[in-house]
Design an enzyme around this catalytic site. Sequence first.
Site, short mmCIF file in Angstrom:
data_model
loop_
_atom_site.label_atom_id
_atom_site.label_comp_id
_atom_site.label_asym_id
_atom_site.label_seq_id
_atom_site.Cartn_x
_atom_site.Cartn_y
_atom_site.Cartn_z
N SER A 21 53.78 39.67 40.58
CA SER A 21 53.13 39.91 41.86
C SER A 21 54.72 40.06 42.86
O SER A 21 55.58 39.01 42.81
CB SER A 21 52.44 38.34 42.34
OG SER A 21 52.32 38.43 43.74
N LYS A 58 38.99 37.10 41.75
CA LYS A 58 38.28 37.86 43.10
C LYS A 58 36.92 37.58 43.08
O LYS A 58 36.27 37.44 44.36
CB LYS A 58 38.70 39.36 43.34
CG LYS A 58 40.02 39.43 43.73
CD LYS A 58 40.39 40.91 43.89
CE LYS A 58 42.11 41.19 44.03
NZ LYS A 58 42.24 42.55 44.51
N ASP A 112 41.21 43.79 51.07
CA ASP A 112 41.67 44.95 49.83
C ASP A 112 41.05 46.09 50.63
O ASP A 112 41.67 47.15 50.68
CB ASP A 112 40.95 44.38 48.70
CG ASP A 112 41.94 43.69 47.64
OD1 ASP A 112 42.88 43.63 47.90
OD2 ASP A 112 41.40 43.12 46.71
N GLY A 135 37.07 51.41 37.27
CA GLY A 135 37.29 50.19 37.25
C GLY A 135 35.95 49.49 37.89
O GLY A 135 35.28 50.05 38.66
N GLY A 174 36.21 45.83 38.73
CA GLY A 174 36.46 44.32 39.15
C GLY A 174 36.26 44.21 40.77
O GLY A 174 36.06 44.93 41.35
N GLY A 175 36.98 43.15 41.26
CA GLY A 175 37.03 42.86 42.66
C GLY A 175 37.72 43.99 43.47
O GLY A 175 37.21 44.20 44.75
N ALA A 176 38.77 44.38 42.97
CA ALA A 176 39.37 45.46 43.69
C ALA A 176 38.44 46.74 43.86
O ALA A 176 38.37 47.50 44.80
CB ALA A 176 40.93 45.64 43.10
N TYR A 226 50.99 48.06 41.34
CA TYR A 226 52.27 48.32 41.94
C TYR A 226 53.34 47.79 40.87
O TYR A 226 54.54 47.97 41.38
CB TYR A 226 52.21 47.77 43.14
CG TYR A 226 51.86 46.17 43.04
CD1 TYR A 226 52.93 45.42 42.76
CD2 TYR A 226 50.58 45.74 43.13
CE1 TYR A 226 52.69 43.78 42.75
CE2 TYR A 226 50.34 44.29 43.02
CZ TYR A 226 51.42 43.57 42.74
OH TYR A 226 51.10 42.18 42.83
N GLY A 273 50.45 51.78 44.64
CA GLY A 273 49.75 50.27 44.94
C GLY A 273 50.51 49.48 46.12
O GLY A 273 49.91 48.67 46.35
#
Length: 283
Positions: free
Chosen positions: A16, A68, A104, A129, A131-133, A228, A249
Site C-alpha cells: 500500500s 471492502k 472508489d 473481477g 470484488g468490492g472495487a 498500482y 492504478g
Amino acid sequence: MTAPYAEVIGDPIAQSKSPLIHKFWLDRLGLSGDYARRLVAPADLAAYLTERRGDPAWRGCNVTIPHKQLVLPLIDRLDPLAERIGAANIVVREGDVLIGHNSDAPGFLEPLKPWLAERHLLRTARIIGTGGAARAIAHALWDEGFTLVFIARDSAKAELLANEFDRSHAHVGPLSALAEPLTFDWGDTDERLDLVVNATSLGMTGQPPLAIDFSNVPPGAIVYDAVYAPLETPLLAAARERGHPVVDGLRMLVGQARIAFEHFFGATPPADADADLRALLTA
C-alpha cells in the site's frame, strides 16, 4: 493530547502507498496527524474495529482487499453511495458510530473525465473481477451510460453482480475466454467509448499476470488497471505497446485518497502538489 491518526487495513498490505500519500498531504498542509498501514486478516477484522472504536485519536481507516464487503456487517451504517454499491473502502468514526463510505467510484472516474466529457453512440466497459472495487467501478460506469460486461473466474458471482443492473445492458463472460484468440470484426469504433478494466489483484507484485489475448480488446479501447504495485503492470505494458490509451492504478488511488483525507483530517489536499506527489510515489 494524542495526535489524530488513520490507517489502511488489508491482507496483504505491505504494497500500500496510502501512507505516503496521506503523510505527504499532512506535511504540505502543516497538520498534526499520522497515517499507517496495518495488516488485518479477515478473522481479525471484527477485533480490530472493536479496539479502534474505543481509541479517541483514531479517525478511521481505508479498507482494501479483501475487506471492502466483509466490513459491512461490522459497522453501524453506510452512506447512500456505499449502500448502493454494497462495498465500503473508508470507515470513519464519528463519536461512537462507525460509518462506511465509498470513494472508489468517484476516484475511479477522475482520470476518465476528458473522455466522459465527449459524446458517444455507445459506451461499453469490460470489467474483470467481482470484488468490492469491481462493484464500485460498475456502479460508477453505469451512471455514466456504459453497457457492462462482467468477466470473472466465478461465473456465479458475476451473474449476481450483473443482476443488480438492467440485464439488457449487463452481461457476463468467463475469465478463461480472455486468454483465447477472438475472431471478431469490431467494426467502426470511432463513435464508441470502450473500456477494459482490471479490478482484480492479477498483475500485482507477487501475483500472476492477467492472461489476455488482445484480440479480445476493441481497437482504441482505454485499458485501465486498478493495480498500482507495480505501476506498469504486464497488462498496461502490453496495452501501451499496442497503442491503447492506458490509465494506471495510481490515478484511482490518489483520487479516492483525496476523499478519505477530507473525512479523516477535515482538510482538502493541495491540488497544486500533484506532480510532486506522483514523483514521490513513483520514485
